[in-house]
Write a protein that holds these residues in place. Sequence first.
Motif, PDB file in Angstrom:
ATOM      1  N   THR A 115       0.832  -1.187   0.000  1.00 29.54           N
ATOM      2  CA  THR A 115       0.000   0.000   0.000  1.00 29.54           C
ATOM      3  C   THR A 115       0.874   1.247   0.000  1.00 29.54           C
ATOM      4  OG1 THR A 115      -1.616  -1.219   1.288  1.00 29.54           O
ATOM      5  CG2 THR A 115      -1.874   1.127   1.202  1.00 29.54           C
ATOM      6  N   GLU A 116       0.553   2.187  -0.881  1.00 31.29           N
ATOM      7  CA  GLU A 116       1.306   3.432  -0.989  1.00 31.29           C
ATOM      8  C   GLU A 116       0.800   4.437   0.044  1.00 31.29           C
ATOM      9  OE1 GLU A 116       3.854   3.918  -3.164  1.00 31.29           O
ATOM     10  OE2 GLU A 116       3.604   1.856  -3.751  1.00 31.29           O
ATOM     11  N   THR A 117       1.654   5.399   0.374  1.00 32.28           N
ATOM     12  CA  THR A 117       1.205   6.479   1.237  1.00 32.28           C
ATOM     13  C   THR A 117       0.337   7.411   0.416  1.00 32.28           C
ATOM     14  OG1 THR A 117       3.174   7.782   0.760  1.00 32.28           O
ATOM     15  CG2 THR A 117       3.230   6.380   2.717  1.00 32.28           C
ATOM     16  N   GLY A 118      -0.479   8.182   1.091  1.00 33.84           N
ATOM     17  CA  GLY A 118      -1.392   9.070   0.399  1.00 33.84           C
ATOM     18  C   GLY A 118      -1.325  10.467   0.972  1.00 33.84           C
ATOM     19  N   THR A 119      -2.187  11.333   0.446  1.00 30.23           N
ATOM     20  CA  THR A 119      -2.233  12.716   0.876  1.00 30.23           C
ATOM     21  C   THR A 119      -3.679  13.149   1.043  1.00 30.23           C
ATOM     22  OG1 THR A 119      -0.234  13.177  -0.384  1.00 30.23           O
ATOM     23  CG2 THR A 119      -1.522  15.070   0.296  1.00 30.23           C
ATOM     24  N   LEU A 120      -3.948  13.872   2.114  1.00 32.07           N
ATOM     25  CA  LEU A 120      -5.237  14.513   2.344  1.00 32.07           C
ATOM     26  C   LEU A 120      -5.021  15.987   2.074  1.00 32.07           C
ATOM     27  CD1 LEU A 120      -8.172  14.176   3.571  1.00 32.07           C
ATOM     28  CD2 LEU A 120      -7.147  15.010   5.693  1.00 32.07           C
ATOM     29  N   SER A 121      -5.864  16.597   1.223  1.00 32.41           N
ATOM     30  CA  SER A 121      -5.679  18.010   0.917  1.00 32.41           C
ATOM     31  C   SER A 121      -7.012  18.754   0.944  1.00 32.41           C
ATOM     32  CB  SER A 121      -4.992  18.192  -0.437  1.00 32.41           C
ATOM     33  OG  SER A 121      -5.740  17.588  -1.455  1.00 32.41           O
ATOM     34  N   TYR A 122      -6.912  20.064   1.167  1.00 33.17           N
ATOM     35  CA  TYR A 122      -8.062  20.949   1.250  1.00 33.17           C
ATOM     36  C   TYR A 122      -8.456  21.387  -0.146  1.00 33.17           C
ATOM     37  CZ  TYR A 122     -10.973  24.830   2.870  1.00 33.17           C
ATOM     38  OH  TYR A 122     -12.017  25.675   3.113  1.00 33.17           O
ATOM     39  N   GLY A 123      -9.762  21.335  -0.429  1.00 34.62           N
ATOM     40  CA  GLY A 123     -10.247  21.736  -1.747  1.00 34.62           C
ATOM     41  C   GLY A 123     -11.257  22.863  -1.657  1.00 34.62           C
ATOM     42  N   THR A 124     -11.806  23.236  -2.788  1.00 36.62           N
ATOM     43  CA  THR A 124     -12.767  24.326  -2.839  1.00 36.62           C
ATOM     44  C   THR A 124     -14.034  23.978  -2.061  1.00 36.62           C
ATOM     45  OG1 THR A 124     -13.651  23.483  -4.913  1.00 36.62           O
ATOM     46  CG2 THR A 124     -11.968  25.185  -5.073  1.00 36.62           C
ATOM     47  N   GLY A 125     -14.563  24.966  -1.368  1.00 36.85           N
ATOM     48  CA  GLY A 125     -15.794  24.777  -0.609  1.00 36.85           C
ATOM     49  C   GLY A 125     -15.650  23.887   0.603  1.00 36.85           C
ATOM     50  N   GLY A 126     -14.420  23.611   1.024  1.00 34.69           N
ATOM     51  CA  GLY A 126     -14.205  22.781   2.202  1.00 34.69           C
ATOM     52  C   GLY A 126     -14.184  21.291   1.935  1.00 34.69           C
ATOM     53  N   THR A 127     -14.296  20.894   0.673  1.00 36.76           N
ATOM     54  CA  THR A 127     -14.201  19.473   0.334  1.00 36.76           C
ATOM     55  C   THR A 127     -12.778  19.004   0.563  1.00 36.76           C
ATOM     56  OG1 THR A 127     -15.920  19.666  -1.342  1.00 36.76           O
ATOM     57  CG2 THR A 127     -14.441  17.804  -1.551  1.00 36.76           C
ATOM     58  N   LEU A 128     -12.612  17.816   1.131  1.00 38.38           N
ATOM     59  CA  LEU A 128     -11.283  17.242   1.332  1.00 38.38           C
ATOM     60  C   LEU A 128     -11.011  16.237   0.224  1.00 38.38           C
ATOM     61  CD1 LEU A 128     -11.177  16.671   5.188  1.00 38.38           C
ATOM     62  CD2 LEU A 128     -10.459  18.653   3.864  1.00 38.38           C
TER      63      LEU A 128
END
Length: 113
Positions: free
Chosen positions: A2-15
Motif C-alpha cells: 500500500t502506498e502512502t497518500g495525501t489529504l488536501s483541502y479543496g474548494t468549498g471545504g471538500t477534502l
Amino acid sequence: MTETGTLSYGTGGTLHISVDAEKYQIEAGDLRSLLFYSRVIPICGNRSRTTPSGILVSDVAIEGHAAMNASGKAVVLHTRVGSYVIPLISFQRVARGEAISAPLFPLVPGVTG
C-alpha cells in the motif's frame, strides 16, 4: 504494498484524498458528523467516462468510509485501494483550511483502527 497518500483541502471545504493514481473526496457537509459526533462518513470517488456519442459523464459513488479510531485521536480512512490513518489534529487542520495538505499513513493489513 500500500502506498502512502495525501489529504488536501479543496474548494468549498471538500477534502481530497490522493493515493497513487486513485482520487477520492470527502464532502464538506459530512465533516461535521465525523468531527463532532464521531459518525462514520462516506468517501466518494468521481469516475468520469465518455459515452459512445462522445459525451463526458461523471459518476460519483461511495468507495469507502472514514471513521474516528477507538481512542478518538486519529481518523481511519478505508478505500478500495487500502486503509490509512491520519492523526486527528492533522485532519482537523486540513479540514479547517489551516494546512493545505497532510500525509496519510498506511495501516498494516489485518490491523483495524
